[in-house]
Design a protein around this motif. Structure first.
Motif, PDB file in Angstrom:
ATOM      1  N   GLU A 103       0.822  -1.204   0.000  1.00 28.83           N
ATOM      2  CA  GLU A 103       0.000   0.000   0.000  1.00 28.83           C
ATOM      3  C   GLU A 103       0.856   1.254   0.000  1.00 28.83           C
ATOM      4  O   GLU A 103       1.809   1.385   0.772  1.00 28.83           O
ATOM      5  N   ALA A 104       0.527   2.144  -0.908  1.00 33.44           N
ATOM      6  CA  ALA A 104       1.211   3.435  -0.945  1.00 33.44           C
ATOM      7  C   ALA A 104       0.560   4.337   0.095  1.00 33.44           C
ATOM      8  O   ALA A 104      -0.656   4.389   0.204  1.00 33.44           O
ATOM      9  N   MET A 105       1.331   5.030   0.808  1.00 37.92           N
ATOM     10  CA  MET A 105       2.780   5.028   0.884  1.00 37.92           C
ATOM     11  C   MET A 105       3.260   4.276   2.129  1.00 37.92           C
ATOM     12  O   MET A 105       4.445   4.280   2.480  1.00 37.92           O
ATOM     13  N   ASP A 106       2.360   3.564   2.771  1.00 36.77           N
ATOM     14  CA  ASP A 106       2.629   2.970   4.081  1.00 36.77           C
ATOM     15  C   ASP A 106       3.551   1.763   4.027  1.00 36.77           C
ATOM     16  O   ASP A 106       4.261   1.490   5.000  1.00 36.77           O
ATOM     17  N   GLN A 120       7.880  -8.527  -7.954  1.00 30.06           N
ATOM     18  CA  GLN A 120       6.810  -9.121  -7.144  1.00 30.06           C
ATOM     19  C   GLN A 120       5.911  -8.071  -6.504  1.00 30.06           C
ATOM     20  O   GLN A 120       4.994  -8.429  -5.763  1.00 30.06           O
ATOM     21  N   ARG A 121       6.129  -6.825  -6.786  1.00 29.38           N
ATOM     22  CA  ARG A 121       5.375  -5.762  -6.115  1.00 29.38           C
ATOM     23  C   ARG A 121       4.203  -5.268  -6.961  1.00 29.38           C
ATOM     24  O   ARG A 121       4.315  -5.098  -8.167  1.00 29.38           O
ATOM     25  N   ARG A 122       3.085  -5.040  -6.277  1.00 30.72           N
ATOM     26  CA  ARG A 122       2.010  -4.217  -6.825  1.00 30.72           C
ATOM     27  C   ARG A 122       1.790  -3.080  -5.842  1.00 30.72           C
ATOM     28  O   ARG A 122       1.403  -3.314  -4.685  1.00 30.72           O
ATOM     29  N   ILE A 123       2.046  -1.876  -6.264  1.00 33.40           N
ATOM     30  CA  ILE A 123       1.839  -0.707  -5.407  1.00 33.40           C
ATOM     31  C   ILE A 123       0.404  -0.241  -5.604  1.00 33.40           C
ATOM     32  O   ILE A 123      -0.025   0.053  -6.728  1.00 33.40           O
ATOM     33  N   SER A 124      -0.373  -0.186  -4.522  1.00 27.83           N
ATOM     34  CA  SER A 124      -1.795   0.156  -4.642  1.00 27.83           C
ATOM     35  C   SER A 124      -2.160   1.335  -3.754  1.00 27.83           C
ATOM     36  O   SER A 124      -1.493   1.606  -2.749  1.00 27.83           O
ATOM     37  N   ALA A 156       3.750   9.938  -7.743  1.00 23.36           N
ATOM     38  CA  ALA A 156       4.405   9.649  -6.467  1.00 23.36           C
ATOM     39  C   ALA A 156       4.581   8.152  -6.271  1.00 23.36           C
ATOM     40  O   ALA A 156       5.606   7.689  -5.743  1.00 23.36           O
ATOM     41  N   MET A 157       3.616   7.370  -6.701  1.00 29.77           N
ATOM     42  CA  MET A 157       3.695   5.917  -6.537  1.00 29.77           C
ATOM     43  C   MET A 157       4.807   5.315  -7.385  1.00 29.77           C
ATOM     44  O   MET A 157       5.475   4.358  -6.974  1.00 29.77           O
ATOM     45  N   THR A 158       5.024   5.857  -8.580  1.00 28.81           N
ATOM     46  CA  THR A 158       6.027   5.271  -9.471  1.00 28.81           C
ATOM     47  C   THR A 158       7.447   5.551  -9.019  1.00 28.81           C
ATOM     48  O   THR A 158       8.400   5.042  -9.644  1.00 28.81           O
ATOM     49  N   ALA A 159       7.612   6.309  -7.960  1.00 27.56           N
ATOM     50  CA  ALA A 159       8.950   6.464  -7.388  1.00 27.56           C
ATOM     51  C   ALA A 159       9.460   5.136  -6.844  1.00 27.56           C
ATOM     52  O   ALA A 159      10.669   4.943  -6.658  1.00 27.56           O
ATOM     53  N   ALA A 163       5.918  -4.123 -10.500  1.00 28.82           N
ATOM     54  CA  ALA A 163       5.398  -4.787 -11.693  1.00 28.82           C
ATOM     55  C   ALA A 163       4.061  -4.196 -12.104  1.00 28.82           C
ATOM     56  O   ALA A 163       3.742  -4.107 -13.294  1.00 28.82           O
ATOM     57  N   GLN A 164       3.251  -3.793 -11.120  1.00 29.14           N
ATOM     58  CA  GLN A 164       1.936  -3.232 -11.400  1.00 29.14           C
ATOM     59  C   GLN A 164       1.623  -2.114 -10.420  1.00 29.14           C
ATOM     60  O   GLN A 164       2.157  -2.081  -9.300  1.00 29.14           O
ATOM     61  N   TYR A 165       0.716  -1.230 -10.852  1.00 27.55           N
ATOM     62  CA  TYR A 165       0.226  -0.141 -10.000  1.00 27.55           C
ATOM     63  C   TYR A 165      -1.295  -0.139 -10.066  1.00 27.55           C
ATOM     64  O   TYR A 165      -1.889  -0.374 -11.123  1.00 27.55           O
ATOM     65  N   LEU A 166      -1.911   0.139  -8.931  1.00 28.61           N
ATOM     66  CA  LEU A 166      -3.370   0.110  -8.828  1.00 28.61           C
ATOM     67  C   LEU A 166      -3.846   1.359  -8.097  1.00 28.61           C
ATOM     68  O   LEU A 166      -3.418   1.622  -6.969  1.00 28.61           O
ATOM     69  N   LEU A 167      -4.724   2.147  -8.740  1.00 32.62           N
ATOM     70  CA  LEU A 167      -5.286   3.354  -8.144  1.00 32.62           C
ATOM     71  C   LEU A 167      -6.799   3.209  -8.080  1.00 32.62           C
ATOM     72  O   LEU A 167      -7.454   2.986  -9.104  1.00 32.62           O
ATOM     73  N   VAL A 168      -7.354   3.358  -6.871  1.00 37.95           N
ATOM     74  CA  VAL A 168      -8.787   3.168  -6.684  1.00 37.95           C
ATOM     75  C   VAL A 168      -9.349   4.307  -5.839  1.00 37.95           C
ATOM     76  O   VAL A 168      -9.400   4.212  -4.609  1.00 37.95           O
TER      77      VAL A 168
END
Length: 536
Positions: A103-106, A120-124, A156-159, A163-168
């Motif tokens: 979880e971004a940014m925690d 192996q990461r998905r930043i959400s 900010a998340m792409t810093a 492998a994937q990014y998820l914005l909800v």
């Protein structure tokens, strides 16, 4: 339909990766996992909802990649674990799962990043909107501002490489419109964005056409968060295939997820290879939705080309139109908006559906008394049609104010429901959302009366059950639905619904509507449309 262009998903061979989300303990049964293996590409375990299952057992029944999610309450989940336990569970998951949600940014602490490689990461990010970011003043400006705020969040998340990014974002204000608008401008294949909640369901479905690499579906029944089931993704929207998309159609109402219209319309669109998609739009204030829909297309999203409308928005739909058919003007309501030579045209298919289904049942209302129970948009349209067919129509309504207003508009007599008796009427048309009990005592109706039910439901409504038990002619809402869909499809697209398309089979996978208990399977992949309160 000729004005549609294939601006999205132009590569006919494109496919979305379907992620089946394990959100209930029963989703972990061997039967369900094996059933999912045939239709989903990825299995995601929501550990905050079902705990930490043995990943070795998952892999025995599901051969595809596994994703681990431990969504915190701050991000809309149920996990309340402390930071130490959270880090421990996420790091342990990295040893067994192909993808771990951070979880971004925690969750971007050095210890976690060191133990979970980027592949192996998905930043959400799941978050409610702030009043500043999602202000509702100025519709077009609001959309631009909301999508800009999402773009800043994404930057900010792409810093953190992943492998994937998820914005909800949460749906509400501009959230459900900004999420897909963001995808139209990114041009990336590692980002998924959609709005949460039932109002955001359409954004979840549309996202893959705009470039999102995955689409999420519940392993079992649809969720309260607006996530469809895997079954709905396949049967209602034709996923994982992503044929060319040049425009949108949809259904607007307060609970459009109950309707089978998306399944039927999308099946017809696929059969005719028309570059369009039919989506469910949950709408509270129609005028606000309408302006956003117009701005969405103008700002780069797929344009809206037609809309079926449910109560209580039929009067508002008529007001939004540039021109209106005589039937819609006469009853003061429209259940259809479609583009006609660049202008929005309002129409009602309730009138044609009522007369057509009566005729198919061998019922001629001319010269006979008819009662229409319900004075909303559908009821007024049916009453007007019966009058034009030569019937002597009486309006019936529980609310006196609406009944009298309809009586004044149509010039027809009105009787309060509390004083209504069905005796003496050859046609009894029911046009209210009431399905659990009889709106009037069928036992006192004439032996040769015909009962027309506008709402559809499985199992049958209480009114239709009583009608059939009495041996009266009963025309249920399923017959009305299929006539309405045929009329609406032709008006919106300019093409007749394919005659070879078996509507009953599309709905239920068999020739006739099944009993309620036949709608569920242990695998959780059966149709999940228990009731629609009103035919569109």
């Amino acid at each position: 339909m000729a004005q549609l262009t294939s601006g999205y998903g132009a590569d006919v061979g494109r496919r979305a990766r379907v992620v089946a989300v394990i959100a209930e303990p029963e989703d972990l049964t061997a039967n369900r996992l094996r059933a999912l293996a045939g239709v989903a590409d990825v299995l995601e375990v929501r550990a905050d909802l079902v705990g930490d299952p043995d990943p070795r057992r998952l892999r025995r029944h599901f051969p595809g990649p596994l994703t681990y999610g431990l969504r915190s309450r701050r991000h809309g989940g149920r996990s309340a674990t402390g930071p130490v336990e959270r880090r421990t569970r996420l790091l342990r998951a990295a040893d067994h799962y192909d993808l771990v949600d951070l979880e971004a940014m925690d969750d971007v602490a050095p210890e976690l990043l060191a133990g979970i490689p980027a592949k192996q990461r998905r930043i959400s990010w799941h978050a409610p909107p702030s009043p500043e970011q999602w202000a509702d003043s100025g519709l077009r400006a609001g959309l631009l501002h909301a999508s800009g705020a999402l773009l800043e969040r994404f930057a900010a998340m792409t810093a953190v490489p992943a492998a994937q990014y998820l914005l909800v974002p949460q749906s509400g204000a501009q959230g459900e419109w900004a999420a897909p608008l963001l995808l139209t401008g990114l041009g990336r294949t590692d980002v998924t964005a959609f709005a949460s909640g039932p109002a955001g369901t359409w954004t979840r479905v549309l996202a893959p056409w705009l470039g999102a690499p995955v689409v999420f579906g519940r392993a079992g029944v649809p969720g309260a968060d607006g996530m469809p089931s895997v079954s709905q993704l396949l049967t209602d929207y034709g996923l994982p295939a992503l044929p060319p998309l040049g425009g949108l159609f949809g259904i607007a109402g307060r609970a459009p997820g109950r309707s089978l219209s998306p399944r039927l319309h999308n099946a017809a669109l696929r059969e005719l290879r028309l570059p369009a998609l039919y989506l469910p739009f949950q709408v509270d204030v129609f005028s606000r939705f309408w302006h956003r829909a117009m701005d969405f297309g103008a700002l780069g999203g797929p344009p809206l080309h037609g809309l079926t409308v449910l109560a209580p928005h039929k009067e508002s739909a008529l007001e939004a139109a540039d021109i209106a058919d005589p039937e819609a003007r006469g009853c003061g309501a429209a259940n259809l908006l479609c583009l006609d030579a660049g202008r929005w045209r309002a129409a009602t298919t309730d009138s044609a559906a009522a007369l057509h289904t009566l005729a198919r049942a061998g019922v001629d209302p001319s010269g006979h008394r008819a009662a229409v129970i319900g004075c909303g948009g559908a009821g007024r349209a049916v009453a007007l049609a019966l009058c034009q067919a030569g019937a002597r129509v009486t309006l019936v309504n529980r609310g006196v104010a609406l009944g009298r207003a309809a009586s004044s508009r149509l010039g027809l007599p009105y009787v309060p429901l509390s004083r209504f008796s069905p005796a003496g009427y050859a046609v009894l048309a029911h046009a209210t959302p009431l399905v659990e009990r009889e709106p009037f005592p069928v036992s006192t109706a004439d032996w040769d009366a015909a009962v027309l039910e506008m709402a559809y439901r499985d199992p049958p409504t209480a009114l239709m059950g009583a009608t059939r038990a009495r041996g009266l002619t009963g025309i249920d809402g399923w017959e009305v639905l299929f006539v309405e869909v045929r009329e609406q499809f032709k008006l919106m697209t300019g093409h007749p619904l394919p005659e070879a398309l078996p509507l009953h089979s599309v709905c239920f996978g068999q020739a006739e509507p099944p009993d309620a208990h036949d709608l569920t399977e242990s695998a959780g992949l059966a149709p999940t449309h228990p009731t629609s309160r009103e035919a569109p």
